[in-house]
Write an enzyme that holds these catalytic residues in place. Structure first.
Site, PDB file in Angstrom:
ATOM      1  N   HIS A 157       1.087  -4.742  -0.634  1.00 41.24           N
ATOM      2  CA  HIS A 157       1.633  -3.766  -1.582  1.00 41.24           C
ATOM      3  C   HIS A 157       3.160  -3.734  -1.593  1.00 41.24           C
ATOM      4  CE1 HIS A 157      -1.649  -1.602  -3.384  1.00 41.24           C
ATOM      5  NE2 HIS A 157      -2.169  -1.191  -2.244  1.00 41.24           N
ATOM      6  N   ALA A 210      -5.010   4.433   4.643  1.00 43.15           N
ATOM      7  CA  ALA A 210      -3.591   4.111   4.785  1.00 43.15           C
ATOM      8  C   ALA A 210      -2.921   4.207   3.421  1.00 43.15           C
ATOM      9  CB  ALA A 210      -3.421   2.701   5.368  1.00 43.15           C
ATOM     10  N   MET A 211      -1.582   4.298   3.438  1.00 38.04           N
ATOM     11  CA  MET A 211      -0.805   4.421   2.210  1.00 38.04           C
ATOM     12  C   MET A 211       0.462   3.585   2.328  1.00 38.04           C
ATOM     13  SD  MET A 211      -0.224   5.532  -0.784  1.00 38.04           S
ATOM     14  CE  MET A 211       1.280   5.201  -1.689  1.00 38.04           C
ATOM     15  N   GLU A 212       0.765   2.803   1.271  1.00 40.00           N
ATOM     16  CA  GLU A 212       1.751   1.726   1.320  1.00 40.00           C
ATOM     17  C   GLU A 212       3.190   2.144   1.101  1.00 40.00           C
ATOM     18  OE1 GLU A 212       0.136   1.770  -3.022  1.00 40.00           O
ATOM     19  OE2 GLU A 212      -0.679   2.064  -1.009  1.00 40.00           O
ATOM     20  N   ASN A 213       3.597   3.347   1.452  1.00 39.13           N
ATOM     21  CA  ASN A 213       4.978   3.777   1.250  1.00 39.13           C
ATOM     22  C   ASN A 213       5.950   2.645   1.615  1.00 39.13           C
ATOM     23  OD1 ASN A 213       3.953   6.613   0.984  1.00 39.13           O
ATOM     24  ND2 ASN A 213       3.483   6.257   3.138  1.00 39.13           N
ATOM     25  N   HIS A 259      -3.572  -5.500   3.565  1.00 43.00           N
ATOM     26  CA  HIS A 259      -3.624  -4.843   2.256  1.00 43.00           C
ATOM     27  C   HIS A 259      -2.340  -4.052   1.996  1.00 43.00           C
ATOM     28  CE1 HIS A 259      -5.877  -2.545  -0.968  1.00 43.00           C
ATOM     29  NE2 HIS A 259      -4.915  -1.689  -0.691  1.00 43.00           N
ATOM     30  N   GLU A 260      -1.933  -3.250   2.974  1.00 40.34           N
ATOM     31  CA  GLU A 260      -0.761  -2.392   2.768  1.00 40.34           C
ATOM     32  C   GLU A 260       0.533  -3.205   2.711  1.00 40.34           C
ATOM     33  OE1 GLU A 260      -1.362   0.513   1.883  1.00 40.34           O
ATOM     34  OE2 GLU A 260      -3.454   0.561   2.523  1.00 40.34           O
TER      35      GLU A 260
END
Length: 873
Positions: free
Chosen positions: A321, A283-286, A317-318
């Site tokens: 962020h 996953a990525m926290e954009n 977690h995301e």
């Protein structure tokens, strides 16, 4: 960004350099102009794999400029204008820059740059990428972006580094039937000619470029109001039923972090977007639009308890962020751990608050911290705060040292200063740097000010140098004054390269089994007074990032009183003495004595860790005369735990009991427990008629046991199922299970399939990695023989990481040599990852040659099952 699906290795050796020297080499853009605002409009053509783009950039400069240089990569520039006057342009692909030269120098002040260009849509998860999937008998495509660390420059020319924050306005033109998603809500949607829709999104807050996001596809969206924030899950049409638990996790996390940080989530909406496929991350926290691959967000009745807990952890977690990483962003990538280590720690904090029965800190000790400590004790490691000069080096920094060691350092310091003081420091840090950038020292300074404790000295010693300490502990007793504990430190090492002379400022917590904890900070060697005499524990509660080697008398007493220890200290002892056995500081017989003392009703996390150790012993014994005896010992050790749990969930059992049950089924099946294998086969067969015979909690485990010992006929049946699966998550489950066959002929068939088109492209390399679990030599030779084909399936970064991942599961030291030969032309920044993988292989080979004889002798002397019956505290 959440950790990758497969564990990474320590990826490069940081160089110790003064800040001025580091900055002299750093590949970043400094000086004028400063970007203020981007207006980016793109029109993708998913079928052609291209897009048209236009960027209008507002900049400001304090001094006169003859030219303007920004980042750009894989873009074709059509035209460029500054203040509505044409400008010459020049691309430098190696430097990843675009330089504009106006006819006259730019005077100080604000200017507008307009660039028209064309770009590429990629098939791997970087830049703007596409994913194909089957739905309703049709092939559909989803587009999404992934920009961390330096791939926003593939979408538009920009200053693509974390310390150049700016406002972004995104516009996208897409087919009218598709939903478009970005960081902010849509502000204007206009139907245009050609059956398309143009969507303009509201302006973002000032933020770093790597947090920009765009996606479009045949989506549906479910939402929930969380204290005025619109929380959404966006997924492929028809997947709505699988979004409920993710939405719950998002709501719980959003509320927890809002309260913890004392700052409201600053955007009007927070979407979690599930994209089919797989990449080198989960996953990525954009900001406001978190990207996930399906299997890390969406759950169904086939999901295991481990998958459910994993989804909660990734969501937490995301969302952490959104404050720590997005609202406050690191200055540069050498402080990446400030993003990732802190978000990992905050996810565990949220889990502890919302799901305390999951025992997140206990699980973290064995599933995260132990992995980082193993990497940190051999060649190829690096400090938590590391020198990063290039984008390639930044990409290579996403490893267990950054995530898991970073988390462990934070947990240790929080335990040292206290939760309240730590949170006051974090809140002060957030408020001081909101909508800006910060360095590691800024965080520690804030916590030191809030607590009044010497946090900076402790933190620098654990984040500014590689490795971690081991404490040698002994005690003398005075019946009137209590025990005097003597401690000395050195670096813990598993190879000669790591036997170096670092020293740490160590917050130590020690107590006797019947006494109160005592605390001190150890800077070299020293002593501590304990409240009374008797067996003692150092690192009581296991919040410290160090191992403890006890004198023989105290160790014997701890073995005898093992059942009376707190769960964390039981696990800490087991982990320490497993590591000491591998490093040569103690014998495996000490670890085996501890295993013999584990009570029948041990915590499920301790049971799962023990199952992993039994499988490791079986791996070490593979091909040796002791193989059958070692496997039998593993079955005798684990079977009582399984018999207590059984195949069926019991009312009121812990969530971790379900995890342990599945792991024990897998482990006992791998160790050759015939009753387990037979029952797994029976349940798999029965599930074709009655799905209830194989509930999701044990489905993957039972299928894995069957696949491991699959006959050619069973393999064909599983192959048909994998080929016929339409949902990507189910495809991934079935193909990775199929790849676990122990029969070498079947494994070769699976590898051959990885070169064709039947296996979804995104998981072919994962399938090969799954084969390596049972056939490390076969998989490694396959990767070497098919290097070009495998590299074509990997993004540029993964091409440097993947060979080490495959090779490092081996126990054959020759493969370490072959890996070094394979990687001889890798860039210098990647060589430490190769060194780490090679060191892993050689350590495993050394363990077998030098440590296993003691294990074999210990098992031979205790062939009969031991008596059980002790109860845990």
């Amino acid at each position: 960004m959440f950790a990758r699906p497969y564990a990474l290795f320590a990826l490069f050796l940081a160089l110790f350099a003064l800040p001025s020297a580091a900055h002299a080499q750093r590949h970043w853009l400094t000086g004028d102009p400063t970007p203020i605002r981007y207006e980016i409009a793109v029109t993708p053509d998913a079928e052609a794999g291209t897009f048209a783009g236009e960027a209008r950039i507002t900049v400001e400069n304090a001094a006169e400029l003859a030219s303007v240089t920004m980042n750009a990569l894989d873009l074709e520039i059509v035209s460029a204008r500054i203040d509505n006057r044409s400008a010459a342009f020049a691309l430098d692909p190696e430097a990843q820059t675009l330089t504009l030269t106006p006819r006259r120098p730019l005077a100080p002040g604000r200017h507008t740059i307009r660039i028209v260009y064309r770009g590429k849509i990629f098939d791997d998860a970087y830049g703007l990428f596409r994913v194909s999937y089957e739905a309703g008998g049709q092939t559909k495509r989803t587009l999404a972006t992934q920009f961390e660390v330096g791939d926003a420059r593939r979408l538009a020319p920009m200053w693509d580094q974390p310390n150049r924050r700016a406002v972004f306005s995104m516009t996208v033109t897409a087919p009218a039937g598709q939903m478009a998603i970005s960081n902010m809500p849509a502000e204007q949607v206009t139907r245009i000619a050609g059956g398309n829709t143009r969507t303009r999104f509201a302006d973002t807050p000032s933020m770093s470029s790597y947090l920009l996001f765009l996606a479009m596809g045949d989506f549906e969206r479910v939402t929930r109001d969380v204290d005025g924030v619109e929380l959404g899950v966006v997924m492929r049409r028809g997947e709505r039923a699988r979004a409920g638990l993710a939405l719950d996790a998002g709501e719980q996390s959003l509320r927890y972090f809002t309260e913890y940080f004392g700052v409201r989530y600053p955007l009007p909406k927070l979407d979690m977007i599930a994209v089919p496929g797989a990449g080198g991350f989960a996953a990525m926290e954009n900001w406001g639009a978190i990207l996930y691959f399906d299997q890390y967000l969406l759950l169904d009745e086939q999901s295991s308890e481990a998958e459910r807990q994993n989804v909660f952890g990734i969501v937490a977690h995301e969302i952490a962020h959104q404050w720590f990483g997005n609202l406050v962003t690191m200055e540069w990538w050498d402080d990446l751990w400030l993003n990732e280590g802190f978000a990992s720690w905050m996810a565990a904090k949220a889990t502890e608050a919302i799901h305390p029965d999951w025992a997140p800190w206990l699980a973290q000790l064995t599933e995260g911290t132990a992995t980082a400590m193993a990497l940190d004790a051999r060649a190829g490691t690096h400090p938590v705060v590391q020198t990063v000069n290039t984008i390639d080096e930044a990409n290579l920094a996403f490893d267990s040292i950054t995530y898991e060691k970073g988390l462990a350092v934070i947990r240790m310091i929080e335990a040292y200063v206290g939760e309240d003081s730590f949170r006051r420091g974090v809140r002060a840090y957030i408020n001081a740097h909101a909508y800006g950038n910060a360095r590691t020292e800024d965080l520690w300074t804030a916590i030191q000010a809030a607590s009044g404790e010497p946090v900076l000295a402790i933190a620098r010693s654990f984040t500014g140098q590689p490795g971690f300490p081991v404490l040698n502990a002994s005690a003398t007793c005075d019946r009137r004054q209590g025990a005097l504990l003597t401690l000395s430190q050195r670096r813990f090492a598993m190879d000669e390269a790591s036997r170096t002379s670092e020293a740490w400022e160590i917050p130590v917590v020690a107590r006797t089994l019947s006494g109160a904890p005592r605390r001190a900070v150890l800077d070299a060697s020293g002593s501590m007074a304990l409240s009374d005499c008797g067996p003692f524990i150092v690192n009581a509660g296991q919040s410290g990032l160090y191992r403890v080697l006890y004198d023989r008398a105290n160790f014997a007493q701890l073995v005898g009183g093992f059942a009376q220890l707190d769960k964390a200290d039981q696990l800490g002892l087991l982990l320490d003495y497993w590591a000491f056995a591998r490093s040569g500081d103690a014998s495996f017989t000490d670890y085996l004595d501890l295993v013999s003392a584990i009570p029948d009703d041990a915590d499920p996390v301790i049971v799962m860790d023990t199952a992993g150790s039994m499988l490791a012993f079986a791996d070490y014994a593979n091909g040796r005369a002791s193989e059958d005896a070692v496997r039998a010992y593993g079955r005798r050790t684990l079977r009582p735990f399984f018999d207590r749990l059984g195949w069926t969930a019991q009312a009121g059992e812990l969530a971790n009991d379900a995890r342990a049950r599945a792991q024990l089924i897998s482990a006992l099946g791998a160790l050759g427990d015939e009753a387990i294998i037979a029952e797994a086969r029976r349940r798999v067969a029965a599930s074709e008629r009655d799905p209830g015979a194989l509930p999701g909690a044990i489905r993957a485990a039972a299928l894995g046991v069957q696949a491991l010992s699959a006959t050619p006929g069973e393999y064909e049946t599983m192959l048909v199922q994998a080929r016929s699966a339409k949902d990507f998550v189910e495809q991934r489950r079935l193909w990775l299970t199929l790849a676990g066959a122990r029969d070498e002929t079947l494994a070769r068939r699976t590898l051959d399939l990885a070169l064709g088109d039947e296996i979804p492209r995104q998981i072919r390399t994962q399938v090969v990695a799954s084969v390596s679990g049972q056939h490390p030599r076969l998989a490694w030779d396959f990767v070497v023989a098919n290097r070009a084909a495998m590299e074509a399936l990997l993004d540029p970064l993964s091409r440097l990481e993947y060979p080490g991942e495959i090779a490092s599961v081996s126990t054959d030291a020759r493969i370490a040599d072959e890996l070094e030969t394979y990687a001889r032309n890798f860039p210098e920044g990647a060589m430490a990852s190769v060194a780490s993988a090679a060191a892993t292989i050689r350590l495993r080979a050394q363990t077998i040659a030098e440590r296993m004889p003691a294990v074999e002798a210990w098992i031979a002397a205790r062939e009969r099952p031991r008596a059980r019956g002790r109860a845990a505290r």
